[in-house]
Design an enzyme around this catalytic site. Structure first.
Site, PDB file in Angstrom:
ATOM      1  N   ASP A  75       6.641  -2.978   3.889  1.00  0.00           N
ATOM      2  CA  ASP A  75       7.693  -1.772   4.927  1.00  0.00           C
ATOM      3  C   ASP A  75       6.793  -1.745   6.616  1.00  0.00           C
ATOM      4  OD1 ASP A  75       9.532  -2.348   3.247  1.00  0.00           O
ATOM      5  OD2 ASP A  75       9.050   0.126   1.561  1.00  0.00           O
ATOM      6  N   GLY A  76       5.774  -1.269   6.167  1.00  0.00           N
ATOM      7  CA  GLY A  76       4.482  -1.155   7.850  1.00  0.00           C
ATOM      8  C   GLY A  76       4.368  -1.548   8.617  1.00  0.00           C
ATOM      9  N   GLU A 149       9.686   9.013   9.221  1.00  0.00           N
ATOM     10  CA  GLU A 149       9.075   9.879   9.727  1.00  0.00           C
ATOM     11  C   GLU A 149       8.571  10.649  10.520  1.00  0.00           C
ATOM     12  OE1 GLU A 149       6.279   8.000   7.476  1.00  0.00           O
ATOM     13  OE2 GLU A 149       8.381   8.416   6.125  1.00  0.00           O
ATOM     14  N   THR A 189      13.440   7.913   1.130  1.00  0.00           N
ATOM     15  CA  THR A 189      12.758   6.878   0.003  1.00  0.00           C
ATOM     16  C   THR A 189      11.208   6.150   0.103  1.00  0.00           C
ATOM     17  OG1 THR A 189      13.504   4.974   0.968  1.00  0.00           O
ATOM     18  CG2 THR A 189      14.772   6.043  -0.948  1.00  0.00           C
ATOM     19  N   ALA A 190      10.870   6.883   1.389  1.00  0.00           N
ATOM     20  CA  ALA A 190       9.243   6.729   1.449  1.00  0.00           C
ATOM     21  C   ALA A 190       8.711   8.210   1.644  1.00  0.00           C
ATOM     22  CB  ALA A 190       9.170   6.683   2.899  1.00  0.00           C
ATOM     23  N   TYR A 191       7.479   8.501   2.207  1.00  0.00           N
ATOM     24  CA  TYR A 191       6.649   9.627   2.575  1.00  0.00           C
ATOM     25  C   TYR A 191       7.643  11.016   1.890  1.00  0.00           C
ATOM     26  CZ  TYR A 191       2.560  12.870   3.618  1.00  0.00           C
ATOM     27  OH  TYR A 191       1.557  12.848   3.436  1.00  0.00           O
ATOM     28  N   ALA A 213       2.954  19.632  -0.864  1.00  0.00           N
ATOM     29  CA  ALA A 213       1.949  20.908  -1.558  1.00  0.00           C
ATOM     30  C   ALA A 213       1.970  22.021  -0.961  1.00  0.00           C
ATOM     31  CB  ALA A 213       0.939  20.674  -1.384  1.00  0.00           C
TER      32      ALA A 213
END
Length: 292
Positions: A75-76, A149, A189-191, A213
């Site tokens: 994906d990268g 993103e 669906t990633a980060y 966080a």
């Protein structure tokens, strides 16, 4: 008429040398396909496979055109290819030689079928929206857009970062924590997913704002329309923060105001016939799979 294909890939594919050699041997032998290879990738391939001729056509930078782009890796690599393609509207086919390969149409081992599908236009193309990032006071990366993103991240300190966030000119919230992600449907669906954000269908007209966080547990991910203009004003004790666009990072001075909006162009993702969003969720993310 020959199909013009441009090929990109990562340089960590030694374990797949045999499949790569077979793939390029067959691809180069096709009279109905003409290929050009990214120069850095071609130089890497020359060290691990034997079939590439010294005269193989290469490309550099962003000055190229083609009917189809191949992204060989994970994906990268696909995100890197999307950055190189930019607004050219060249469809991208992901060929997975990486790990998850969520954006990939097929595994590299299926190279014979892949090549036939390329020659016969036997695939579907799905339009994916892009995020664009701009700034009036600070020079950003030359290609400031993202398929997955945009992330605002704390830098060089254990202290939290605060991000004043505005949507369509109205103050939404000040997020305190490790950072903030603005995700596209493709990137959901990633980060975004890893920090607890929701999964969006690829064709949905939305962004997701997801805190990383968060200091306050009542700060939850928020879905907004992709016609929304989002403004971010980060602050930190270190006086710096990181802007990451699909993993390409840039250090910026705290207090730099960023504007995010829908890019005026899209990325076109190649999928195999009958490869639905639900199929991908089940096969890649084990969606709804009974563990018993």
């Amino acid at each position: 008429m020959k199909k013009e294909v441009v090929v990109f890939g990562n340089r960590y594919q030694g374990a797949h040398a045999e499949d790569l050699n077979d793939f390029f041997s067959e691809l180069l032998a096709r009279e109905d396909i003409s290929i050009a290879i990214d120069r850095d990738y071609r130089d890497y391939l020359a060290g691990i496979i034997s079939c590439l001729p010294g005269t193989a056509r290469t490309i550099d930078g962003f000055d190229f055109d083609a009917d189809l782009a191949l992204s060989i890796g994970g994906d990268g690599t696909f995100l890197h290819t999307a950055n190189r393609v930019g607004d050219k509207q060249i469809p991208i086919m992901g060929i997975n030689s990486g790990h998850l390969g969520y954006l990939s149409a097929a595994p590299l081992s299926d190279f014979h079928k892949i090549i036939n599908d390329i020659a016969e236009d036997n695939y579907v193309i799905e339009k994916r929206s892009m995020l664009s990032v701009s700034c009036d006071t600070y020079p950003l990366l030359p290609r400031s857009f993202a398929l997955n993103e945009a992330a605002i991240l704390r830098q060089d300190t254990g202290s939290m970062i605060s991000v004043d966030t505005f949507i369509d000119g109205f103050h939404l919230a000040t997020y305190l924590g490790d950072g903030l992600i603005i995700s596209t449907p493709t990137g959901s669906t990633a980060y975004n997913l890893s920090v607890g954000g929701p999964i969006l269908a690829p064709k949905s007209s939305n962004w997701v704002i997801s805190p990383i966080a968060p200091h306050s547990l009542n700060m939850r991910p928020l879905v907004v329309g992709d016609d929304t203009t989002i403004e971010l004003l980060p602050h930190s004790r270190s006086n710096t923060f990181t802007l990451s666009l699909d993993g390409i990072a840039q250090s910026l001075t705290a207090g730099t105001k960023l504007k995010l909006s829908k890019a005026p162009f899209a990325t076109f993702v190649v999928l195999r016939h009958h490869n639905t969003f639900a199929d991908t969720l089940r096969s890649k993310l084990l969606w709804g799979v009974n563990s018993q």
